[in-house]
Design an enzyme around this catalytic site. Structure first.
Site, short mmCIF file in Angstrom:
data_model
loop_
_atom_site.label_atom_id
_atom_site.label_comp_id
_atom_site.label_asym_id
_atom_site.label_seq_id
_atom_site.Cartn_x
_atom_site.Cartn_y
_atom_site.Cartn_z
N PRO A 297 0.78 -1.23 0.00
CA PRO A 297 0.00 0.00 0.00
C PRO A 297 0.81 1.28 0.00
CG PRO A 297 -0.57 -1.47 1.84
CD PRO A 297 0.71 -1.93 1.27
N GLU A 298 0.32 2.23 -0.77
CA GLU A 298 0.76 3.62 -0.70
C GLU A 298 -0.44 4.41 -0.16
OE1 GLU A 298 2.60 4.98 -4.36
OE2 GLU A 298 3.03 2.95 -4.97
N HIS B 237 -0.70 -15.93 6.75
CA HIS B 237 0.28 -15.02 7.31
C HIS B 237 -0.32 -14.05 8.33
CE1 HIS B 237 3.19 -16.62 4.58
NE2 HIS B 237 2.35 -16.43 3.57
N ARG C 210 5.45 -10.63 4.14
CA ARG C 210 6.87 -10.30 4.23
C ARG C 210 7.30 -9.81 5.61
NH1 ARG C 210 8.58 -7.23 -1.24
NH2 ARG C 210 10.57 -7.20 -0.17
N ARG D 55 18.71 20.44 -3.21
CA ARG D 55 18.98 19.00 -3.34
C ARG D 55 19.30 18.66 -4.79
NH1 ARG D 55 16.18 16.61 1.11
NH2 ARG D 55 17.04 14.64 0.41
#
Length: 279
Positions: free
Chosen positions: A2-3, A92, A111, A152
């Site tokens: 997810p974002e 999981h 994960r 930057r």
DNA sequence: GATAATGTTCGATC
DNA sequence: AGATCGAACATTAT
């Protein structure tokens, strides 16, 4: 994986599906999933309910009725699933919240990068999940963004991924945002002048709100709380389209893939120019 | 078997 | 000191 749009979809789904149901018990199946140790979750959550469902960047912020705050970052593969009484636990499953009425809310995470953290009243900002992130990317202030970019040298796409500048943009939406405003993702950040930064800020808000409206992007793992895929994958203009023809009408360009900040980055070299936006 | 995956953090190096 | 890069974390899917 997810974002911001995917976490926002999780937030809305949870608010609707869980609401003010009382948490009757919590089981921690994987101690690693809990920042601050598993005991911090199992102690005293019974009898509590969530008063408000909030979010900043990719972090879910659940405020409890006793003033404490439950923070959750799904990282790459974390997701919630709501189980009915006879459903089996997913393979999981990491943390199980038992709810009044017999439902269980399961945090699953193949994960094991995701984290849950319970913070004392008034101390959520000091936790490991919120302390390093900037303002939410859905409210993208161009002047502030320009200030962050001006000294930057990093490619602009890498800065979009920097959660301390704007919180919530991940690897898919970063490429899509650069495409949307016609900016080469490799452009050094300091090369952008105010008009381009304004375009970038507008593109960020537009792409994220479309992602939210379509309930996120499902490429392989991501599912909503109800187990459904998102819809934004059908709108991806560049991500994952290496070698394919650009979708802009009449554009002869093909989508290229490069690696920036260690992540795959996709763009159309015909539409996207350094320090210049597309008309 | 090698590779890549929608994320973050840490240590080394500039 | 601050910026930047690669490796590490852990597991699955192709």
């Amino acid at each position: 994986m997810p974002e911001l749009p995917e976490v926002e979809t999780m937030r809305r789904d949870l608010q609707k599906a869980v609401g003010r149901k009382v948490i009757t018990a919590v089981e921690v199946l994987d101690p690693k999933a809990v920042a601050g140790g598993p005991d911090s979750l199992t102690t005293g959550l019974a009898g509590r309910h969530v008063r408000s469902y909030d979010r900043r960047g990719k972090v879910l912020i659940l405020r409890l009725d006793d003033g404490r705050t439950l923070l959750l970052h799904p990282r790459m593969t974390g997701r919630f699933q709501l189980l009915r009484p006879h459903d089996e636990l997913p393979r999981h499953a990491r943390v199980v919240f038992h709810l009044s009425g017999g439902q269980r809310l399961v945090f699953e995470d193949p994960r094991r990068f995701g984290r849950v953290e319970l913070r004392p009243a008034g101390e959520e900002e000091a936790g490991t999940l919120l302390c390093r992130i900037g303002p939410d990317a859905t409210r993208c202030d161009a002047d502030r963004l320009r200030e962050a970019l001006r000294r930057r040298r990093t490619p602009i796409k890498a800065l979009l991924l920097d959660q301390t500048i704007l919180a919530g943009i991940g690897n898919i939406y970063a490429s899509e945002i650069c495409y949307r405003c016609g900016l080469d993702p490799r452009t050094p950040s300091h090369a952008l002048r105010l008009p381009e930064v304004r375009q970038l800020a507008a593109a960020t808000e537009a792409v994220l709100s479309e992602g939210i409206a379509l309930r996120g992007t499902t490429i392989s793992d991501y599912r909503t709380v109800g187990g459904r895929s998102g819809g934004f994958q059908k709108r991806l203009a560049v991500y994952g389209r290496e070698g394919e023809i650009c979708l802009r009408a009449g554009c002869p360009g093909r989508i290229q893939r490069v690696v920036l900040a260690g992540r795959s980055t996709y763009f159309c070299s015909h539409c996207q120019r350094k320090g210049r936006r597309r008309k």
